[in-house]
Scaffold this motif. Structure first.
Motif, short mmCIF file in Angstrom:
data_model
loop_
_atom_site.label_atom_id
_atom_site.label_comp_id
_atom_site.label_asym_id
_atom_site.label_seq_id
_atom_site.Cartn_x
_atom_site.Cartn_y
_atom_site.Cartn_z
N PHE A 35 0.83 -1.20 0.00
CA PHE A 35 0.00 0.00 0.00
C PHE A 35 0.87 1.26 0.00
O PHE A 35 0.62 2.20 -0.74
CB PHE A 35 -0.94 -0.01 1.21
N PHE A 36 1.90 1.28 0.84
CA PHE A 36 2.81 2.42 0.88
C PHE A 36 3.51 2.61 -0.46
O PHE A 36 3.70 3.74 -0.92
CB PHE A 36 3.86 2.21 1.97
N ILE A 39 1.11 4.13 -3.07
CA ILE A 39 0.85 5.54 -2.76
C ILE A 39 2.06 6.40 -3.12
O ILE A 39 1.91 7.48 -3.71
CB ILE A 39 0.50 5.70 -1.26
N ILE A 42 2.44 6.84 -6.94
CA ILE A 42 1.42 7.75 -7.48
C ILE A 42 1.77 9.20 -7.17
O ILE A 42 1.76 10.07 -8.06
CB ILE A 42 0.03 7.40 -6.92
N ILE A 43 2.12 9.48 -5.92
CA ILE A 43 2.41 10.86 -5.51
C ILE A 43 3.62 11.42 -6.23
O ILE A 43 3.59 12.52 -6.81
CB ILE A 43 2.61 10.94 -3.98
#
Length: 345
Positions: A35-36, A39, A42-43
């Motif tokens: 999950f990290f 994220i 994407i960022i």
């Protein structure tokens, strides 16, 4: 062939196939890292078009070598139920002692360059070995808390490194040392990457195929049960701390070759970063849980985040704040994951 409808009928509910349930299963099995990672990608991809380029990712992979090596050693200690805050000191002492030895040996054997380098490597590993032995004896024999023991050794080692150098970097190392261990290539692959890949392979075999690996997990899972089953828990703990220091020392050798000087500040933040990489990768702070491949990916993730923050031009001080916050968040999530695992039992 069993259809989806038949499977639902046997399990009793369509909710078993809900996205929420699948996410929970992934979280319990793999931890927070996937999950990290999604994220972060994407960022940082939205922040800069240069982030996902092959050149940048290759640079991240090369930079992550040093943290991977330290994190693998930290993983061993965490799996046994402890942790090592002195990995930075092991790196600093390795750098200072190996550089000093090479300078002294070069004056005595000016024509034997690789003999000089070999003496420097042995001296560097020897310094880190002392750190590991002291940690191992304190934790396994005298039962000192890993936090107190490794924190004390970290302070003593850092002071020793500064005393030996006066805080001044040691330069004029043999050209061949930096040229090979820092910038050399084998079949087109950087030497540090080759060393890291070999270390990863050895660690995977140790943790998944050898008895000592099983003993690490057993001691971390339940030290009393491990002792009753015939495992020498003191020796197992001792080996874990020694191996941790030696892996940090290997990273110290490669970093020294990279910067081409012996420096006392090489391992400044690696203790925090290695623990963060392990916790994010699903290594339990309670011991007994952790996988080599996940830790490698966890270390890569930490370096990836640092690289992304550099791309976004975030200052070094704020990076320290964000990295510490990430560690705290990972520990909190580790607590939740542990409770979910207990609930499933």
């Amino acid at each position: 062939m069993i259809t989806r409808a038949e499977t639902i009928a046997r399990t009793g509910s369509r909710a078993d196939f809900s996205p929420v349930r699948l996410v929970k299963q992934l979280f319990v099995r793999a931890g927070v890292l996937p999950f990290f990672l999604v994220i972060a990608v994407i960022i940082f991809s939205l922040a800069s078009s240069q982030f996902l380029t092959l050149q940048n990712l290759t640079n991240v992979a090369r930079q992550s070598v040093y943290l991977v090596l330290v994190s693998l050693g930290q993983m061993l200690v965490l799996i046994t139920g402890g942790f090592d805050l002195s990995v930075g000191t092991a790196i600093a002492l390795t750098s200072v002692v190996s550089a000093s030895t090479m300078i002294a040996a070069a004056a005595l054997f000016p024509d034997l360059v690789w003999f000089v380098i070999a003496l420097g490597l042995l001296a560097g590993f020897g310094a880190a070995l002392i750190v590991g032995v002291v940690n191992g004896i304190g934790v396994s024999v005298f039962g000192v808390s890993p936090f107190i023991m490794t924190l004390g050794v970290q302070s003593v080692g850092a002071g020793t490194a500064l005393f030996l150098t006066g805080g001044v970097p040691i330069g004029n190392l043999p050209y061949e040392f930096g040229n090979f261990f820092g910038f050399g290539r084998v079949a087109g692959v950087p030497v540090p990457v080759v060393i890291a890949l070999l270390t990863i392979a050895v660690m995977w075999v140790v943790m998944n195929r050898l008895r000592i690996g099983t003993q690490f997990y057993a001691v971390g899972g339940n030290v009393k049960a491990a002792h009753l089953s015939g495992i020498n828990t003191k020796v197992t703990l001792f080996v874990a701390y020694v191996a941790c220091s030696l892996l940090a020392s290997l990273a110290g050798i490669l970093l020294t070759a990279r910067v081409e000087s012996g420096e006392t500040n090489l391992g400044g933040t690696v203790g925090l970063e290695s623990i963060a990489a392990c916790v994010i990768a699903g290594v339990s702070l309670r011991g007994g849980i952790g996988r080599v491949e996940n830790v490698v990916l966890g270390a890569f993730f930490i370096v990836l985040v640092q690289n992304g923050m550099n791309v976004m031009q975030i200052g070094s001080y704020m990076q320290m704040v964000l990295l510490g916050s990430l560690l705290i968040l990972a520990v909190i999530i580790d607590q939740l994951r542990y409770r979910m695992i207990l609930a499933r039992r």
